[in-house]
Motif scaffolding. Structure first.
Motif, mmCIF file in Angstrom:
data_model
loop_
_atom_site.group_PDB
_atom_site.id
_atom_site.type_symbol
_atom_site.label_atom_id
_atom_site.label_comp_id
_atom_site.label_asym_id
_atom_site.label_seq_id
_atom_site.Cartn_x
_atom_site.Cartn_y
_atom_site.Cartn_z
ATOM 1 N N LYS A 105 0.828 -1.205 0.000
ATOM 2 C CA LYS A 105 0.000 0.000 0.000
ATOM 3 C C LYS A 105 0.866 1.259 0.000
ATOM 4 C CE LYS A 105 -3.639 2.360 2.630
ATOM 5 N NZ LYS A 105 -4.462 2.599 1.436
ATOM 6 N N ILE A 106 1.894 1.274 0.866
ATOM 7 C CA ILE A 106 2.720 2.477 0.996
ATOM 8 C C ILE A 106 3.534 2.734 -0.265
ATOM 9 C CG2 ILE A 106 4.694 3.487 2.216
ATOM 10 C CD1 ILE A 106 3.687 2.198 4.765
ATOM 11 N N PHE A 107 4.114 1.661 -0.843
ATOM 12 C CA PHE A 107 5.122 1.870 -1.887
ATOM 13 C C PHE A 107 4.658 1.544 -3.304
ATOM 14 C CE2 PHE A 107 7.458 0.994 2.077
ATOM 15 C CZ PHE A 107 8.129 2.197 2.204
ATOM 16 N N PHE A 108 3.562 0.781 -3.461
ATOM 17 C CA PHE A 108 3.208 0.349 -4.813
ATOM 18 C C PHE A 108 1.797 0.726 -5.244
ATOM 19 C CE2 PHE A 108 7.028 -2.091 -4.298
ATOM 20 C CZ PHE A 108 7.515 -2.263 -5.588
ATOM 21 N N ASP A 109 0.996 1.325 -4.363
ATOM 22 C CA ASP A 109 -0.372 1.657 -4.751
ATOM 23 C C ASP A 109 -0.441 2.840 -5.719
ATOM 24 O OD1 ASP A 109 -1.591 -0.371 -3.476
ATOM 25 O OD2 ASP A 109 -2.748 0.837 -2.072
ATOM 26 N N ASP A 110 0.482 3.760 -5.584
ATOM 27 C CA ASP A 110 0.473 4.946 -6.446
ATOM 28 C C ASP A 110 1.269 4.653 -7.719
ATOM 29 O OD1 ASP A 110 0.524 7.374 -7.659
ATOM 30 O OD2 ASP A 110 1.342 8.493 -5.950
ATOM 31 N N LYS A 111 0.571 4.349 -8.797
ATOM 32 C CA LYS A 111 1.234 3.942 -10.039
ATOM 33 C C LYS A 111 1.972 5.098 -10.723
ATOM 34 C CE LYS A 111 -0.255 -0.259 -9.665
ATOM 35 N NZ LYS A 111 0.693 -1.323 -9.250
ATOM 36 N N GLY A 112 1.626 6.330 -10.340
ATOM 37 C CA GLY A 112 2.260 7.465 -10.994
ATOM 38 C C GLY A 112 3.465 8.006 -10.256
ATOM 39 N N VAL A 113 3.877 7.328 -9.200
ATOM 40 C CA VAL A 113 4.987 7.826 -8.398
ATOM 41 C C VAL A 113 6.302 7.730 -9.171
ATOM 42 C CG1 VAL A 113 5.612 5.635 -7.327
ATOM 43 C CG2 VAL A 113 5.942 7.750 -6.053
ATOM 44 N N ASP A 120 20.533 -6.744 -13.044
ATOM 45 C CA ASP A 120 19.114 -6.564 -13.342
ATOM 46 C C ASP A 120 18.329 -6.239 -12.078
ATOM 47 O OD1 ASP A 120 19.033 -6.985 -16.163
ATOM 48 O OD2 ASP A 120 19.386 -9.107 -15.813
ATOM 49 N N ILE A 121 18.665 -6.915 -10.980
ATOM 50 C CA ILE A 121 17.977 -6.618 -9.717
ATOM 51 C C ILE A 121 18.281 -5.182 -9.285
ATOM 52 C CG2 ILE A 121 17.846 -7.204 -7.263
ATOM 53 C CD1 ILE A 121 16.432 -9.188 -9.113
ATOM 54 N N ALA A 122 19.519 -4.765 -9.424
ATOM 55 C CA ALA A 122 19.900 -3.393 -9.057
ATOM 56 C C ALA A 122 19.135 -2.366 -9.887
ATOM 57 C CB ALA A 122 21.403 -3.202 -9.229
ATOM 58 N N ASN A 123 18.770 -2.740 -11.119
ATOM 59 C CA ASN A 123 18.082 -1.808 -12.016
ATOM 60 C C ASN A 123 16.561 -1.860 -11.895
ATOM 61 O OD1 ASN A 123 20.418 -0.734 -13.131
ATOM 62 N ND2 ASN A 123 20.546 -2.342 -14.696
ATOM 63 N N PHE A 124 16.046 -2.674 -10.983
ATOM 64 C CA PHE A 124 14.587 -2.733 -10.823
ATOM 65 C C PHE A 124 14.042 -1.324 -10.569
ATOM 66 C CE2 PHE A 124 10.953 -2.850 -7.834
ATOM 67 C CZ PHE A 124 10.015 -3.434 -8.683
ATOM 68 N N PRO A 125 13.015 -0.913 -11.323
ATOM 69 C CA PRO A 125 12.459 0.446 -11.143
ATOM 70 C C PRO A 125 11.617 0.538 -9.871
ATOM 71 C CG PRO A 125 11.242 -0.729 -12.845
ATOM 72 C CD PRO A 125 12.378 -1.623 -12.445
ATOM 73 N N MET A 126 12.263 0.938 -8.807
ATOM 74 C CA MET A 126 11.626 0.991 -7.491
ATOM 75 C C MET A 126 10.871 2.298 -7.304
ATOM 76 S SD MET A 126 11.270 -0.652 -4.608
ATOM 77 C CE MET A 126 10.405 -0.160 -3.104
ATOM 78 N N PRO A 127 9.607 2.218 -6.861
ATOM 79 C CA PRO A 127 8.916 3.467 -6.502
ATOM 80 C C PRO A 127 9.730 4.228 -5.458
ATOM 81 C CG PRO A 127 7.361 1.635 -6.553
ATOM 82 C CD PRO A 127 8.732 1.036 -6.695
#
Length: 389
Positions: free
Chosen positions: A192-200, A333-340
């Protein structure tokens, strides 16, 4: 104490080998089937049972293949032949081919006592020494399993013995349920905190965490070792560990998250949070782990829940490379994961709730390890009459 008597397993128990359902009938159906892969000792994992279309079968003739809470089943074939699991949930399901269940003759043997007899090292050795064929993979028949000899005291004493061991297992199972519920709550909060906002705003994971950070272990030093088999597919802490001489491998310390990077372990979700080592202790494991370590200021547990996040897992699986039988995802590839974007404020907000939860889960997990060791020490002594009740 009454005199103990020796019986063949097949004389005190009906052995039922599973039904050969057709693969084309498996799918998303209400009637469920227990396969070998679902046996995850000491339990049967009933969370992901496949369904079967029963419209093509005579259900009356298949009643004997139904198992429910309290029943236990055995793998009769494959690399994990002999593994035993008990159903702990209120569920009914059919057993698939090469899965064996046990129907004790209640006037002779207590169902729970028999279960603990089958948990013994003697039974496991018997299975491995009585494999019927190994043409493509090891197999054992119900008849061969039935040749195992067991010693039985009176029914009253069987129940007393089973009662002691069941009390320990009940406490372990209660701890597991608590941990599962707590982890689901923390995972929902993380998502909820980190992935709910798709536009972040999105940034590389490496902005917030170090991937495969440098840890020091010298060749030949005896250190704690965590095998891939002990990384849970559900749950945050390894089920077991050992000590061995370091000769290479992935290194990690408290606060790190370790995850499998190789097929099929990555797809199965093999992941663990490291929060039980001594201060400054470094442990190691397979080179097929990826280690995620929080950068300064960020909650370490945050990255464990990232490793269990569906979007992250899908990304990791989608970036696997290599031959079809040996695919793996790389650290880059893990380091490049697009993290919110993770603000320190959100990290602290998550930590306020997650850290106490992880403390409870860790303590329950360590208690379960101690309880399991106690049960395993008592089991052979109770089963051979060395401890008299």
């Amino acid at each position: 104490m009454t005199e103990w008597k020796t019986y063949r397993l097949g004389d005190v128990c009906n052995l039922v080998a599973g039904f050969a359902f057709k693969s084309k009938d498996f799918g998303d159906h209400p009637n469920k089937v227990v396969k070998i892969a679902d046996i995850q000792p000491p339990v049967v994992n009933t969370n992901d049972l496949v369904g079967v279309d029963m419209s093509n079968y005579d259900t009356n003739k298949l009643r004997k293949y139904i198992v429910s809470k309290g029943d236990y089943v055995l793998a009769m074939t494959g690399a994990t032949i002999g593994k035993l699991g008990r159903i702990a949930n209120d569920i009914k399901a059919y057993i698939n081919q090469r899965v064996l269940t046990f129907r004790p003759i209640e006037s002779v043997v207590d169902k729970n006592y028999l279960y603990y007899q089958l948990c013994s090292e003697n039974f496991n050795k018997y299975i491995l020494n009585h494999i019927d064929s190994e043409t493509a993979q090891p197999n054992i028949s119900a008849g061969s399993v039935g040749g195992f000899e067991i010693s039985l005291p009176s029914l009253d004493e069987q129940r007393r013995i089973a009662g002691i061991l069941s009390a320990i297992d009940d406490k372990i199972e209660n701890n597991r349920r608590i941990n599962t519920n707590l982890e689901l709550q923390a995972q929902a909060l993380f998502d909820k905190i980190f992935f709910d906002d798709k536009g972040v705003e999105r940034n590389p994971l490496s902005d917030y965490a170090n991937i495969n950070p440098t840890r020091t272990l010298h060749q030949g030093v005896v250190a704690r070792y965590i095998a891939m088999a002990n990384l849970p597919t559900k749950g945050s802490f390894p089920s077991d560990w050992s000590y061995k001489s370091y000769g290479g491998g992935c290194k990690f310390a408290n606060g790190d998250t370790i995850m499998a990077r190789i097929t099929p372990c990555l797809e199965n979700g093999k992941t663990a949070y490291i929060d039980f080592l001594e201060e400054q202790e470094v442990a190691f494991g397979s080179t097929e782990y990826i280690v995620i370590s929080a950068k300064s200021g960020y909650c370490p547990a945050l990255f464990y829940f990232l490793a269990r996040n569906k979007e992250f897992v899908d990304y990791a699986v989608g970036h696997m490379n290599g031959s079809s039988g040996r695919q793996r995802v790389g650290g880059v590839d893990i380091a490049n994961f697009p993290m919110p974007h993770i603000s320190l404020e959100d990290s602290n907000k998550f930590a306020e709730i997650a850290i106490p939860i992880m403390d409870v889960i860790r303590n329950n997990s360590l208690e379960n390890r101690q309880l399991a060791n106690l049960r395993d020490a008592l089991l052979p002594k109770l089963m051979n009459g060395e401890i008299k009740l």
